[in-house]
Design an enzyme around this catalytic site. Structure first.
Site, PDB file in Angstrom:
ATOM      1  N   PRO A  10       0.734  -1.538  -0.397  1.00 41.12           N
ATOM      2  CG  PRO A  10      -0.443  -1.420   1.558  1.00 41.12           C
ATOM      3  CD  PRO A  10       0.767  -2.495   1.118  1.00 41.12           C
ATOM      4  CG  ASN A  11      -0.397   4.159   1.799  1.00 40.54           C
ATOM      5  OD1 ASN A  11      -1.312   4.996   0.868  1.00 40.54           O
ATOM      6  ND2 ASN A  11      -0.802   3.761   2.173  1.00 40.54           N
ATOM      7  NE  ARG A  18       3.760   6.543   1.793  1.00 42.66           N
ATOM      8  CZ  ARG A  18       4.290   5.269   2.029  1.00 42.66           C
ATOM      9  NH1 ARG A  18       5.094   4.745   1.130  1.00 42.66           N
ATOM     10  NH2 ARG A  18       3.755   5.157   3.087  1.00 42.66           N
ATOM     11  CE1 TYR A  23       8.975   5.387   3.240  1.00 42.48           C
ATOM     12  CE2 TYR A  23       7.084   7.284   3.519  1.00 42.48           C
ATOM     13  CZ  TYR A  23       7.800   5.897   4.395  1.00 42.48           C
ATOM     14  OH  TYR A  23       6.721   5.573   5.129  1.00 42.48           O
ATOM     15  CG  ASN A  73       8.455  -1.750   0.850  1.00 38.95           C
ATOM     16  OD1 ASN A  73       7.629  -1.861   1.228  1.00 38.95           O
ATOM     17  ND2 ASN A  73       9.578  -0.579   0.312  1.00 38.95           N
ATOM     18  CB  ALA A  76       1.507   0.530   6.986  1.00 40.15           C
ATOM     19  CD  GLU A  97      10.678  -6.619   6.662  1.00 39.56           C
ATOM     20  OE1 GLU A  97      11.937  -7.591   6.814  1.00 39.56           O
ATOM     21  OE2 GLU A  97      10.297  -5.898   7.214  1.00 39.56           O
ATOM     22  CG  HIS A  99      10.990  -1.923   5.019  1.00 40.15           C
ATOM     23  ND1 HIS A  99       9.475  -2.488   5.031  1.00 40.15           N
ATOM     24  CD2 HIS A  99      11.534  -3.096   5.501  1.00 40.15           C
ATOM     25  CE1 HIS A  99       9.042  -3.386   5.535  1.00 40.15           C
ATOM     26  NE2 HIS A  99      10.274  -3.800   6.030  1.00 40.15           N
ATOM     27  NE  ARG A 106       9.651   6.248   9.012  1.00 39.78           N
ATOM     28  CZ  ARG A 106       8.841   6.524   8.024  1.00 39.78           C
ATOM     29  NH1 ARG A 106       9.473   5.567   7.137  1.00 39.78           N
ATOM     30  NH2 ARG A 106       7.776   7.336   7.597  1.00 39.78           N
TER      31      ARG A 106
HETATM   32  C1  DQA Z   1       7.881   1.729   4.007  1.00 38.02           C
HETATM   33  C2  DQA Z   1       8.201   1.519   5.328  1.00 38.02           C
HETATM   34  C3  DQA Z   1       6.518   1.337   5.907  1.00 38.02           C
HETATM   35  O1  DQA Z   1       6.636   1.293   7.244  1.00 38.02           O
HETATM   36  C4  DQA Z   1       5.765   2.100   5.802  1.00 38.02           C
HETATM   37  O2  DQA Z   1       4.261   1.969   5.932  1.00 38.02           O
HETATM   38  C5  DQA Z   1       6.011   2.171   4.047  1.00 38.02           C
HETATM   39  C6  DQA Z   1       7.069   1.724   3.458  1.00 38.02           C
HETATM   40  C7  DQA Z   1       9.373   1.212   3.318  1.00 38.02           C
HETATM   41  O3  DQA Z   1       9.712   1.146   2.236  1.00 38.02           O
HETATM   42  O4  DQA Z   1      10.565   2.231   4.080  1.00 38.02           O
HETATM   43  O5  DQA Z   1       4.912   2.339   3.122  1.00 38.02           O
HETATM   44  O6  DQA Z   1       7.567  -0.601   3.647  1.00 38.02           O
END
Ligand code: DQA
Length: 370
Positions: A10-11, A18, A23, A73, A76, A97, A99, A106
């Site tokens: 998501p996102n 964003r 990011y 990735n 959240a 995994e 990020h 954070r």
């Molecule tokens: C993320 C870190 C997550 O905590 C966050 O919710 C994201 C992006 C990252 O790539 O740093 O959406 O996975």
């Protein structure tokens, strides 16, 4: 060509717009293009997926059952989704995994990852480069999958081992300014190369700054890991090779352990903490790790065992003057310290086993492992 399924949660469709300060500025399609390019270099086909829906991500994971690996990735969902954890376990495809941001530095709730226990590696805080590290790890696993050993309860008290037996094993200590964004995957090229030659090798992880590390937790972990590696690799002795801050840790172990390793090879290392602090290497790395410079090799006498120091002349990250000054302070060649400064070589070139720097490092190891 083996396929790696790259799943984004998501996102992440909003990347570029964003919170770019967190990011990065790349959009999702720019990131995909970059990852596909890295895949081409590594001989991997990338199947790229992004969804804002948990169920679609579960299905994307299912679709990776017969692929060479998963890079995920989960956004959240990382911090809450047991369904993703279970899907990853169900398919049994090795998953890394990733990020973009440093999730450990954070909000507190981002420190928890429900997917991490179902993944073979977690990479965070390295921006887009984290995806490249994940692909590299999947390739290294295909060539020579490591055995995982845990030497303590903290998730970072872990090592990856390849091979066993012989007269001398090798322990690899990665660098990254003692900070938790950098991990043992960075020295994996060396590990696979040595293992292919039949040398027993352990790449150690340890608690770093940001994840419970700093002096003394970090140095205590390194000492414990080296001790355990000797047992687990079933070797009477080890040589320890460290890169960058890992070279500092390897040398510090040779200075402080009751039975130091037979040979220490410091690669692009930091040995004068006062100077490193003054020049703000890292930046801010030395005060975060050891504000009083209590682990300063430059002011701690002669380390036990044999010492070889290798540095690239054109290193913009850790200047070669660190190695040259430390070698001179110990009395140089006459005192059993080998110093090699390689022209045309930078900091990260030395981690690539296809480049000349590795030949120099391997030659230093030749004194004890043949
Ligand atoms: C993320 C870190 C997550 O905590 C966050 O919710 C994201 C992006 C990252 O790539 O740093 O959406 O996975």
């Amino acid at each position: 060509m083996p396929t790696v399924v790259c799943v984004n949660g998501p996102n992440l469709d909003l990347l570029g717009r964003r919170q770019p300060e967190v990011y990065g500025a790349l959009t999702l399609s720019e990131l995909a293009a970059r990852v596909r390019g890295w895949g081409d270099d590594l001989g991997l086909e990338i199947r790229w997926i992004q969804s804002n829906h948990e169920g679609a991500i579960v299905e994307a994971i299912h679709s990776a059952r017969d692929s060479a690996g998963i890079v995920i990735n989960p956004g959240a969902l990382t911090h809450t989704s047991q369904a993703l954890h279970d899907a990853l376990l169900a398919v049994e495809t090795p998953a890394v995994e990733v990020h973009l941001s440093n999730v450990r530095g954070r909000e507190r709730w981002r420190r928890r990852s429900t997917v991490a226990p179902a993944c073979v590696l977690s990479v965070f805080g390295r921006g887009a480069e984290g995806y490249r590290a994940a692909l590299r790890h999947l390739v290294h696993r295909q060539v020579n999958p490591p055995l995982i050993g845990r030497y303590g309860p903290h998730p970072d008290q872990v090592m990856h081992m390849r091979g066993s037996g012989g007269d001398v094993g090798v322990v690899l200590v990665h660098g990254g300014f003692w900070s938790d964004a950098w991990g043992l995957d960075t020295v994996e090229g060396w590990a696979v190369d040595l293992a292919t030659e039949g040398v027993a090798v352990a790449s150690i992880e340890y608690r770093r700054v940001g994840s419970g590390g700093g002096f003394v937790a970090t140095t205590a972990d390194v000492a414990r890991a080296i001790h355990r590696a000797r047992d687990w690799l079933e070797v009477p002795e080890v040589a320890v090779v460290g890169h960058s801050a890992g070279a500092h840790l390897a040398v510090w172990h040779a200075l402080s352990a009751p039975t130091p390793q037979r040979l220490t090879v410091g690669v692009a290392g930091i040995y004068d903490l006062a100077v490193a602090d003054e020049h703000d290497l890292g930046p801010g790395a030395v005060p975060a790790f050891d504000p009083q410079h209590r682990t300063d090799p430059m002011r701690a006498g002669r380390p036990g065992g044999h010492l070889a120091l290798v540095h690239g002349e054109d290193d913009p990250v850790v200047p070669s003057s660190q190695t040259i000054a430390y070698g001179e302070s110990l009395g140089g060649e006459g005192a059993g310290v080998d110093v090699t400064v390689l022209a045309g070589t930078r900091h990260f070139d030395l981690l690539d086993p296809r480049r000349d720097g590795w030949k120099a490092i391997r030659a230093s190891l030749g004194a004890v492992i043949g």
